[in-house]
Enzyme design. Structure first.
Site, PDB file in Angstrom:
ATOM      1  N   CYS A 174       0.817  -1.217   0.000  1.00 22.70           N
ATOM      2  CA  CYS A 174       0.000   0.000   0.000  1.00 22.70           C
ATOM      3  C   CYS A 174       0.855   1.273   0.000  1.00 22.70           C
ATOM      4  CB  CYS A 174      -0.981  -0.045   1.167  1.00 22.70           C
ATOM      5  SG  CYS A 174      -2.370   1.086   0.952  1.00 22.70           S
TER       6      CYS A 174
ATOM      7  N   HIS B 166      -4.153  -5.376   2.076  1.00 29.61           N
ATOM      8  CA  HIS B 166      -3.888  -5.679   3.482  1.00 29.61           C
ATOM      9  C   HIS B 166      -4.559  -7.013   3.790  1.00 29.61           C
ATOM     10  CE1 HIS B 166      -2.614  -1.523   3.805  1.00 29.61           C
ATOM     11  NE2 HIS B 166      -3.746  -1.150   3.264  1.00 29.61           N
TER      12      HIS B 166
END
Lengths: 244, 431
Positions: free
Chosen positions: A92, A193
């Protein structure tokens, strides 16, 4: 053989989405196999070990991205470690800072990244938030599904030197162009995630295999298989509802 | 309520009052219908109907009252209950105080509570972080308690600093008309927001959660967290600008709170845990600022037992389960040490109110449960099971909440995220 060093970089800056779990997963999978290892957590101001097997970066906010780039650029050991053959696994915001440039803030200020991946990130038309499912082609040519939760406002475009990590089945991924993540040499960037390595043991073992320079036998973890089956069924059912 | 001065009345005031009256009446009907249909208290639907009929109801209902508001990521409901009890204990008529005791803390929840008690001249309001700004603008509260900021539901609130900025902006805008702020001096983002107030009362709560306070909210430098020294009591400071932990007006140590005059107040609460002693210290400071005496406040707070069902004991067959709520990693860090039973039941969901991404499970130190058995329940029980596998904690998985708790053992502790917590209250006969 010296222990495999797993270095979790700047948890306080890039660690708000449980991505420290990736480090815990890698360490535990080595421990279960009886492979000697060390898990090292470095914070800004402390030197990054230059001799890691795996470096890990996680998700975080805009200001934290700028601080992390500044600190890693002045520390320089991450670059040294990569030159020496380490593996980098970045998630990310951590993925974005490894690129050429990314943007922060309401005015989309352009920030230079670490240049470890030939990707650029700009604000996307809408934030990508939700469960994501991608198809990753493993080094042996077989396909493994990657399940996770994406949550990013930046959209990432790959340059000539980077290849996509996976193809999107459900979700947005890099920019809605069907690709997810990037691979360049031994650097891997990805959005999900979950943490992504907890939900995707094949990918976790791929990272470890790269670091060890040898293949690993899979571990038998029925709990993880059940979770994968749950999440994959859930995300595919969600897609059907949207299509209906 | 203070009667309106008839000479200053204008026709549109009258119209506004009529409209508000209609809105309150319609809201009551909707709430009654909801209750008859067995859909809970009806508080939320009441507020929604009221605001639909009179969009200005929120501001109108706030006017002419003395208001104290409580906000922050964790502890809002309990602190609101503590402050309400503290203030009521100093009054001969406790009915003068209205509060949203059920934890409904958005516009419609607040409007709903106020609409039911038009004559209460004091309002003590749990206020969602996103509503603080409008509450300051429209309600002109006398007092605002700011507890803490931490990661929570990141699928919805992408940046916690944005919330801090909205508080700060509202306080700057309100200037001397704004509230006195009672603020937790251990939380850098709270301090940054609160120091914009014209007056601030600092409470050193002893909070130790620093994982969401890496960077200076003022200048972006990496904050330094270090133990206090004889030269400086500040346990955190920015190396590049002037932001640092302020000198406290109240300090929590163990079960005592010392105020700026050196007087030690013994808390002796019924609600458990270090975190609730921190909440009570903030409530004590707020009650004193609000004009009450510390002795009354302490007496009132000691009666608070299970705010909105937290820490209450529910019954599932032969099992009595104490229910604890934990909504995010900072909340789990406080709740896990309180849950001492073996087995212990942990209930996880990822509905909108829980946060749809359960990655946060990996930011919680479940390793501390090693040696005990964990029953994983709720729709995301399997995610917890994987987390516990890697933590080396023995566990079993029973996704159905009732089955997970029923006839398990005589007494046990159960920690749940928001949605399963509310379901367990109903299943266990508490709501």
């Amino acid at each position: 053989m010296s222990p495999v060093r797993i270095v979790l970089i700047y948890q306080s800056l890039l660690g708000i989405y449980g991505d420290r779990g990736n480090a815990m997963v890698l360490a535990k999978r080595l421990e279960w196999r009886g492979i000697d290892h060390e898990l090292i957590v470095v914070e800004p101001g402390e030197p990054v070990p230059p001799d890691a097997g795996v470096y890990l970066l996680g998700g975080g906010e805009d200001m934290a991205q700028i601080s992390a780039v500044r600190a890693l650029t002045s520390d320089t050991n991450l670059f040294r470690g990569m030159d020496a053959g380490a593996v980098l696994f970045a998630v990310c915001a951590g993925y974005q800072i490894c690129g050429q440039t990314f943007t922060v803030g309401d005015h989309d200020e352009v920030i230079d990244g670490l240049g470890l991946l030939d990707v650029t990130t700009r604000r996307g038309p809408q934030r990508a938030v939700g469960e994501i499912l991608t198809r990753w082609t493993r080094p042996d040519g077989s396909v493994s599904l990657i399940t996770g939760f994406e949550n990013h406002g930046g959209f990432t475009t790959l340059g000539a030197d980077a290849a996509p990590l996976a193809q999107v089945e459900v979700g947005i991924g890099n920019s809605g162009d069907g690709t997810e993540g990037a691979v360049q040499g031994r650097a891997i960037g990805t959005y999900p995630h979950g943490p992504v390595l907890a939900r995707n043991p094949d990918l976790a073992d791929h990272v470890l295999s790269l670091a060890l320079g040898r293949d690993l036998e899979p571990l038998d973890l029925p709990e993880v298989d059940r979770l994968r089956a749950d999440r994959i069924a859930h995300v595919r059912a969600g897609r059907r509802r949207v299509g209906a | 309520m203070v009667p309106a001065n008839s000479r200053s009345r204008r026709p549109d005031d009258d119209l506004g009052r009529v409209r508000l009256g209609l809105a309150i009446g319609a809201g009551r009907l909707a709430a009654k219908a909801s209750r008859l249909a067995g859909r809970g208290s009806g508080a939320s639907i009441r507020g929604q109907v009221m605001l639909r009929i009179d969009p200005q109801a929120f501001g109108k209902l706030l006017r002419h009252r003395r208001i104290a508001a409580v906000s922050g990521t964790n502890g809002k409901t309990t602190t609101t209950h503590l402050l309400t009890a503290a203030v009521r204990a100093s009054l001969s008529d406790g009915n003068r105080v209205v509060t949203n005791a059920d934890g409904a803390n958005l516009y419609h929840g607040i409007a709903s509570a106020l609409g039911e008690h038009p004559d209460a001249d004091i309002a003590i309001l749990e206020t969602d972080e996103r509503v603080v700004r409008e509450l300051i603008r429209q309600g002109r509260p006398e007092l605002l308690v700011l507890l803490n900021f931490s990661r929570d539901q990141l699928d919805r609130h992408h940046e916690i600093k944005a919330l801090g900025r909205s508080w700060r902006d509202a306080l700057v805008e309100a200037g001397t008309e704004g509230p006195v702020v009672v603020a937790n001096s251990c939380d850098p983002l709270v301090v940054w927001a609160a120091r914009a107030a014209h007056r601030t009362v600092w409470v050193d709560t002893g909070d130790s959660w620093t994982q969401d306070a890496a960077l200076c909210p003022e200048c972006g430098s990496v904050l330094v967290h270090a133990p206090a020294t004889p030269a400086s009591r500040a346990r955190w400071h920015c190396p590049a600008c002037d932001l640092s932990q302020p000198t406290p007006d109240y300090v929590v140590h163990g079960d005592d709170v010392t105020d700026r005059s050196g007087t030690v107040h013994h808390l002796a609460l019924q609600v458990p845990g270090r975190f609730n002693r921190a909440n009570a210290a903030c409530a004590l400071a707020a009650a004193v600022e609000f004009g009450g005496g510390a002795a009354d406040a302490l007496r009132g707070m000691r009666d608070v037992k299970s705010p909105a069902g937290r820490y209450a004991t529910a019954h599932f067959g032969s099992t009595s389960a104490r229910l604890l709520l934990a909504k995010n990693p900072a909340g789990w860090a406080e709740s896990l040490p309180l849950a001492a039973s073996d087995p212990v039941v942990l209930a996880i969901d990822s509905a909108a109110a829980d946060g749809r991404d359960v990655s946060w499970l990996w930011d919680v130190d479940y390793e501390q449960l090693a040696g005990r058995h964990v029953v994983c329940t709720g729709p995301r029980a399997q995610d917890l099971a994987v987390r516990l596998t890697y933590a080396g904690v023995e566990h079993s998985v029973e996704p159905d909440l009732s089955t997970a708790l029923t006839d398990r053992s005589a007494t046990l502790d159960c920690i749940a995220t928001y949605t399963p917590f509310q379901r367990l209250r109903r299943l266990g006969g508490l709501a």
